[in-house]
Design a protein around this motif. Structure first.
Motif, mmCIF file in Angstrom:
data_model
loop_
_atom_site.group_PDB
_atom_site.id
_atom_site.type_symbol
_atom_site.label_atom_id
_atom_site.label_comp_id
_atom_site.label_asym_id
_atom_site.label_seq_id
_atom_site.Cartn_x
_atom_site.Cartn_y
_atom_site.Cartn_z
ATOM 1 N N THR A 1 3.451 11.028 8.412
ATOM 2 C CA THR A 1 2.150 10.725 8.868
ATOM 3 C C THR A 1 2.759 11.141 10.375
ATOM 4 O O THR A 1 3.697 11.456 10.661
ATOM 5 C CB THR A 1 2.186 9.336 9.129
ATOM 6 N N ASP B 1 -2.862 10.812 8.612
ATOM 7 C CA ASP B 1 -2.369 9.496 9.873
ATOM 8 C C ASP B 1 -2.757 7.726 8.754
ATOM 9 O O ASP B 1 -2.666 8.918 7.959
ATOM 10 C CB ASP B 1 -4.214 9.817 11.189
ATOM 11 N N ASN C 1 -2.883 7.155 5.288
ATOM 12 C CA ASN C 1 -2.292 5.635 4.873
ATOM 13 C C ASN C 1 -2.649 5.063 4.179
ATOM 14 O O ASN C 1 -2.374 4.889 2.381
ATOM 15 C CB ASN C 1 -1.257 5.564 5.671
ATOM 16 N N GLN D 1 3.664 9.427 4.210
ATOM 17 C CA GLN D 1 3.397 9.339 3.351
ATOM 18 C C GLN D 1 2.660 10.530 2.761
ATOM 19 O O GLN D 1 1.869 10.470 1.487
ATOM 20 C CB GLN D 1 1.445 10.109 4.256
#
Lengths: 50, 356
Positions: free
Chosen positions: B170, B183, B187, B225
């Motif tokens: 992320t 972003d 997620n 992520q």
């Protein structure tokens, strides 16, 4: 004593690894060892004429 | 540097509860066999009692040994048991993430925006034979100004190719309003299932643009992520053959269809892997490597989640002789050992901004 051996046999049979929860080489060895102990226990029961 | 691992070992595939249950039954069997009958029994049947004691002695020894072996097996194999079961378990995290995306969409999030992958660099790939090398490559990509995916190609003797795809974690805390697909909305979407997150779609686009075809094998590497996205792609590959997954500090336990060799590297005090709501499964194809990250290892806000801190773990992994680690590492790097370095790509990924 007969009841004692019966109870031990019952526990021994419960001790077998559950397929799906314990698989592989170690579980296979354990299962066969438990089976041989069960045979010995049954032989003990018979030899004592119970 | 002390690491602990579980899984990846074909010799023992069991739950700790099952081993403990078996051990307990063996112990109870031995105790039942060894129990003394009431005194009257000894008086009434002393000969049988003595015969019984003598003959059952060897059986008792065997049962005691078996019990000890079970406990040793459990300890040897589950040195990280505490990490497995100390964790809370919440089974509905993916559903919760799905619900959040529904609510978000109702509130105006536009989560099905178009994504792009633009080639930013093309060079030659370098021989990759360690987890630390993978982490270093990922770290360099993560440090770039723009969200960048790395794809290294290697030519196999069989004629197809093996690619290593690197996905950073992320990078922004936005909920879909910016152009960076790495972003928070990605997620949540990646947690709710495969094929939904913008970052995942962008990686898939980059893979296609790198010329990877259905006969090529892909090893996916990701942090945070990126690890989750890599996990989704490894579980549900599209246009390639998934060949392995290496994830650093990523929630993976919620992904159900992971059949490739998986190396999940997690710090016990990194909260991100715990977002899956449960512990990683113990499977032959999946090794979870864990360690407690010490604060001095990194200055980052979430030091235990930083790649700098994870680098210390990968150094220990590369030096480890643990069976599970060696098995999975061998399976992942097997192809790369014989493959020849080919092209290396970097793609800047983006999505259409949905809010002015």
């Amino acid at each position: 004593m007969s009841a004692q051996i019966e109870a031990a046999l019952y526990r021994l049979r419960l001790a077998k690894p559950t397929p799906g929860l314990w698989v592989g080489a170690t579980a296979a060895t354990l299962t066969s060892t438990l089976a041989s102990i069960e045979i010995e226990l049954l032989a003990l029961q018979q030899s004592l004429n119970w | 540097m002390s690491i602990e691992s579980y899984g990846g070992n074909p010799d023992i595939v069991a739950t700790r509860e099952e081993i403990q249950r078996v051990a307990l039954e063996i112990k109870l069997c031995a105790e039942t066999l060894n129990a003394w009958n009431p005194l009257e029994s000894l008086w009434s049947d002393p000969l049988h009692q003595i015969q019984y004691r003598v003959m059952s002695a060897s059986l008792l020894q065997k049962l005691e040994r078996l019990y000890s072996h079970c406990m040793i097996a459990a300890e040897n194999y589950f040195t990280t048991e505490a990490q497995i079961h100390r964790r809370f378990e919440i089974a509905f995290i993916p559903q919760l993430a799905g619900l959040t995306t529904h609510i978000g969409t109702a509130l105006g999030w536009k989560l099905d925006s178009k994504v792009n992958a633009t080639l930013s660099l093309q060079t030659t790939s370098s021989k990759t034979d360690s987890v630390t090398q993978m982490l270093d490559r990922l770290w360099r990509l993560s440090a770039k100004d723009k969200p960048t995916i790395g794809i290294d190609l290697f030519d196999n003797p069989a004629g197809n190719r093996t690619a290593v795809v690197y996905v950073p974690g992320t990078q922004t805390f936005g909920f879909g309003e910016g152009t960076n697909p790495l972003d928070m909305s990605s997620n949540i979407q990646a947690m709710s299932g495969a094929g939904k997150a913008a970052s995942e779609k962008a990686v898939l686009l980059a893979i296609a643009q790198a010329g990877i075809n259905p006969a090529d094998e892909v090893i996916l590497v990701g942090h945070s992520q990126g690890g989750m996205v890599a996990g989704n792609l490894a579980a549900y590959p599209s246009g390639f053959i998934a060949a392995g997954l290496v994830a650093f500090g990523a929630p993976l336990a919620q992904i159900k269809n992971l059949k490739v060799p998986v190396m999940a590297i997690e710090h016990v005090n990194d909260p991100v892997p715990n977002l899956s709501g449960k512990a990683n499964p113990m499977k032959k194809n999946w090794v979870s490597v864990q360690r407690i990250s010490e604060k001095p290892e990194s200055d980052a806000f979430m030091f235990s989640h930083s790649l700098k801190s994870y680098r210390n773990t990968t150094t220990a992994i590369d030096a480890s002789s643990d069976v599970g680690i060696k098995n999975i590492k061998g399976e992942i790097f097997q192809k790369l050992e014989v493959a020849k370095p080919s092209k290396s790509f970097e793609f800047v990924i983006s999505r259409e901004s949905v809010r002015p």
